[in-house]
Design a protein around this motif. Structure first.
Motif, PDB file in Angstrom:
ATOM      1  N   ARG A  85       0.847  -1.189   0.000  1.00 46.25           N
ATOM      2  CA  ARG A  85       0.000   0.000   0.000  1.00 46.25           C
ATOM      3  C   ARG A  85       0.883   1.240   0.000  1.00 46.25           C
ATOM      4  O   ARG A  85       1.914   1.289   0.664  1.00 46.25           O
ATOM      5  N   TYR A  86       0.489   2.241  -0.728  1.00 47.43           N
ATOM      6  CA  TYR A  86       1.172   3.533  -0.674  1.00 47.43           C
ATOM      7  C   TYR A  86       0.214   4.565  -1.238  1.00 47.43           C
ATOM      8  O   TYR A  86      -0.797   4.224  -1.855  1.00 47.43           O
ATOM      9  N   SER A  87       0.531   5.840  -1.011  1.00 45.81           N
ATOM     10  CA  SER A  87      -0.311   6.873  -1.591  1.00 45.81           C
ATOM     11  C   SER A  87       0.545   8.035  -2.077  1.00 45.81           C
ATOM     12  O   SER A  87       0.746   8.217  -3.261  1.00 45.81           O
ATOM     13  N   CYS A  88       1.100   8.836  -1.157  1.00 43.13           N
ATOM     14  CA  CYS A  88       1.782  10.069  -1.583  1.00 43.13           C
ATOM     15  C   CYS A  88       3.147   9.797  -2.193  1.00 43.13           C
ATOM     16  O   CYS A  88       3.589  10.521  -3.078  1.00 43.13           O
ATOM     17  N   GLY A  89       3.852   8.794  -1.702  1.00 37.91           N
ATOM     18  CA  GLY A  89       5.198   8.506  -2.195  1.00 37.91           C
ATOM     19  C   GLY A  89       6.249   9.457  -1.652  1.00 37.91           C
ATOM     20  O   GLY A  89       7.405   9.416  -2.091  1.00 37.91           O
ATOM     21  N   HIS A  90       5.890  10.311  -0.694  1.00 36.17           N
ATOM     22  CA  HIS A  90       6.847  11.322  -0.223  1.00 36.17           C
ATOM     23  C   HIS A  90       6.847  11.487   1.295  1.00 36.17           C
ATOM     24  O   HIS A  90       7.076  12.578   1.801  1.00 36.17           O
ATOM     25  N   GLY A  91       6.528  10.441   2.032  1.00 34.36           N
ATOM     26  CA  GLY A  91       6.614  10.530   3.489  1.00 34.36           C
ATOM     27  C   GLY A  91       5.560  11.400   4.134  1.00 34.36           C
ATOM     28  O   GLY A  91       5.758  11.866   5.262  1.00 34.36           O
ATOM     29  N   MET A  92       4.442  11.625   3.461  1.00 34.02           N
ATOM     30  CA  MET A  92       3.424  12.532   4.010  1.00 34.02           C
ATOM     31  C   MET A  92       2.156  11.826   4.485  1.00 34.02           C
ATOM     32  O   MET A  92       1.468  12.324   5.356  1.00 34.02           O
ATOM     33  N   CYS A  93       1.800  10.694   3.868  1.00 35.94           N
ATOM     34  CA  CYS A  93       0.489  10.101   4.169  1.00 35.94           C
ATOM     35  C   CYS A  93       0.551   8.993   5.217  1.00 35.94           C
ATOM     36  O   CYS A  93      -0.431   8.711   5.884  1.00 35.94           O
ATOM     37  N   GLY A  94       1.690   8.338   5.357  1.00 39.06           N
ATOM     38  CA  GLY A  94       1.844   7.294   6.373  1.00 39.06           C
ATOM     39  C   GLY A  94       1.207   5.965   6.021  1.00 39.06           C
ATOM     40  O   GLY A  94       1.076   5.102   6.877  1.00 39.06           O
ATOM     41  N   SER A  95       0.846   5.765   4.764  1.00 35.96           N
ATOM     42  CA  SER A  95       0.109   4.540   4.421  1.00 35.96           C
ATOM     43  C   SER A  95       1.009   3.336   4.127  1.00 35.96           C
ATOM     44  O   SER A  95       0.511   2.230   3.984  1.00 35.96           O
ATOM     45  N   ASP A  96       2.319   3.565   4.002  1.00 35.88           N
ATOM     46  CA  ASP A  96       3.176   2.475   3.513  1.00 35.88           C
ATOM     47  C   ASP A  96       4.168   1.980   4.553  1.00 35.88           C
ATOM     48  O   ASP A  96       5.274   1.549   4.211  1.00 35.88           O
ATOM     49  N   ALA A  97       3.779   2.005   5.827  1.00 36.22           N
ATOM     50  CA  ALA A  97       4.677   1.489   6.864  1.00 36.22           C
ATOM     51  C   ALA A  97       4.725  -0.031   6.804  1.00 36.22           C
ATOM     52  O   ALA A  97       3.684  -0.692   6.766  1.00 36.22           O
ATOM     53  N   THR A 105       9.259   0.990   9.214  1.00 34.11           N
ATOM     54  CA  THR A 105       9.641   2.234   8.542  1.00 34.11           C
ATOM     55  C   THR A 105       8.768   2.417   7.297  1.00 34.11           C
ATOM     56  O   THR A 105       7.993   1.539   6.931  1.00 34.11           O
ATOM     57  N   LEU A 106       8.891   3.581   6.656  1.00 34.70           N
ATOM     58  CA  LEU A 106       8.089   3.859   5.461  1.00 34.70           C
ATOM     59  C   LEU A 106       8.820   3.384   4.206  1.00 34.70           C
ATOM     60  O   LEU A 106      10.009   3.688   4.023  1.00 34.70           O
ATOM     61  N   LEU A 107       8.112   2.716   3.330  1.00 33.24           N
ATOM     62  CA  LEU A 107       8.719   2.221   2.087  1.00 33.24           C
ATOM     63  C   LEU A 107       9.236   3.361   1.205  1.00 33.24           C
ATOM     64  O   LEU A 107      10.242   3.232   0.531  1.00 33.24           O
ATOM     65  N   CYS A 108       8.514   4.487   1.213  1.00 32.85           N
ATOM     66  CA  CYS A 108       8.817   5.537   0.238  1.00 32.85           C
ATOM     67  C   CYS A 108      10.034   6.371   0.613  1.00 32.85           C
ATOM     68  O   CYS A 108      10.562   7.103  -0.222  1.00 32.85           O
ATOM     69  N   THR A 109      10.466   6.288   1.863  1.00 33.50           N
ATOM     70  CA  THR A 109      11.650   7.062   2.264  1.00 33.50           C
ATOM     71  C   THR A 109      12.855   6.165   2.521  1.00 33.50           C
ATOM     72  O   THR A 109      13.959   6.659   2.751  1.00 33.50           O
TER      73      THR A 109
HETATM   74  S1  FES Z   1       3.539   6.682   0.477  1.00 32.96           S
HETATM   75 FE1  FES Z   1       2.820   8.312   1.753  1.00 32.96          FE
HETATM   76  S2  FES Z   1       4.189   8.231   3.441  1.00 32.96           S
HETATM   77 FE2  FES Z   1       5.035   6.769   2.075  1.00 32.96          FE
END
Ligand code: FES
Ligand code: SF4
Length: 306
Positions: A85-97, A105-109
């Motif tokens: 799962r992911y959404s913003c791709g930039h550490g803002m939404c918290g959906s990809d822990a 940790t977050l996948l996108c960061t």
């Molecule tokens: S995809 Fe939104 S915080 Fe990682």
């Protein structure tokens, strides 16, 4: 060959996969890990059942590539069935822990170069014993260099029921946060000006009043602190660090008039009393919140009333 090709290397993503078995009338409320009954979660939900296996995916990447980008490439080119799962791709939404090498940790960061490690499985022989190091390979294999960056192990966020592959059901955390009323509660009527408009100056704050909760308001409810907490992720009845950060955010807000009720709500056996001050919750917060310290201060504030 261009410049990028020269710095590319192989990385293996070792993914703990899960496909749920179809179940009828499965309850999704509450934490299936809570051992005691809790106003913050029901213990009636069960661990999801299904097929579990570990699958390796190898791909050629630049060391700066994020693990999220690796998974997107795998999904596009190797295995469309892989779920994350992911959404913003930039550490803002918290959906990809998720758990990366066991650490939430977050996948996108998370970048490949920071998480790839030598393949420990390759060091096990066919009989399941650790291979004896020879004089030539006494030192650990380099993480970078050569043609391989190593292995990154991925699993769903600990402490939550797995829905599929890397997707955890974080509804129990969101329910706990909701129960703590995560919105401003100001008493009485809104102040109005002489001409009947809302008096926007009524809620002005001094910089130090803002500073008391500003950092806490950056929480994105990713669940990283909950997955890192051995009490919460270990299955004890505990509302969890993310919910306590929510409570603290409003208790510290000078405009909020429900601080006493908020403190009552967390002054319970499965509230602040369940926190064992391990402070693992602080280590990976993507928003830079010192979760353990904030909870410590919150506990002091609640105890001051007694
Ligand atoms: S995809 Fe939104 S915080 Fe990682
Ligand atoms: S406190 Fe930090 S780690 Fe915990 S849910 Fe909020 S942003 Fe995520």
């Amino acid at each position: 060959m261009n410049g990028n090709d020269e710095t590319r290397a192989l990385v293996t993503l070792r993914v703990h996969r899960f496909t749920p078995r179809a179940e009828r009338n499965r309850s999704r409320s509450g934490s299936p890990f809570a051992k005691q009954s809790s106003p913050f979660g029901s213990s009636s939900a069960r661990r999801p059942r299904g097929k579990q296996w570990v699958q390796d995916y190898e791909l050629s990447v630049l060391p700066d590539t994020t693990i999220l980008d690796c998974l997107l490439t795998i999904k596009r080119t190797q295995d469309p069935s892989l779920a994350f799962r992911y959404s913003c791709g930039h550490g803002m939404c918290g959906s990809d822990a998720v758990a990366v090498n066991g650490t939430p940790t977050l996948l996108c960061t998370a970048k490949v170069k920071d998480w790839a490690t030598p393949d420990r499985q390759a060091a096990i022989d066919d009989d399941g014993f650790r291979k004896t190091a020879s004089a030539d390979d006494a030192s650990p294999a380099p993480v970078q260099g050569g043609n391989s960056l190593g292995v990154i192990e991925l699993a769903a966020l600990p402490g939550f029921p797995v829905q599929r592959d890397l997707i955890a059901d974080i509804d129990p955390m969101l329910e706990q946060i909701k129960r703590l009323k995560p919105y401003l509660q100001a008493s009485g009527k809104l102040a109005t000006t002489k001409d009947g408009n809302v008096d926007v100056f009524e809620y002005l704050q001094q910089p130090e009043q803002l500073a008391a909760y500003e950092t806490l308001s950056n929480c994105i409810a990713c669940g990283v602190c909950e997955g890192s907490c051995p009490v919460f992720a270990g299955g004890e009845a505990f509302i969890g660090p993310a919910a306590l950060i929510t409570a603290s955010r409003f208790i510290n807000d000078s405009r909020d008039t429900a601080a006493d009720a908020r403190m009552d709500a967390i002054d319970t056996a499965d509230g602040i009393a369940a926190c064992q001050s391990v402070r693992a919750c602080s280590r990976q917060c993507p928003r830079g919140i010192d979760v353990g310290e904030e909870i410590w201060q919150l506990i002091a504030k609640v105890k001051e009333r007694q």
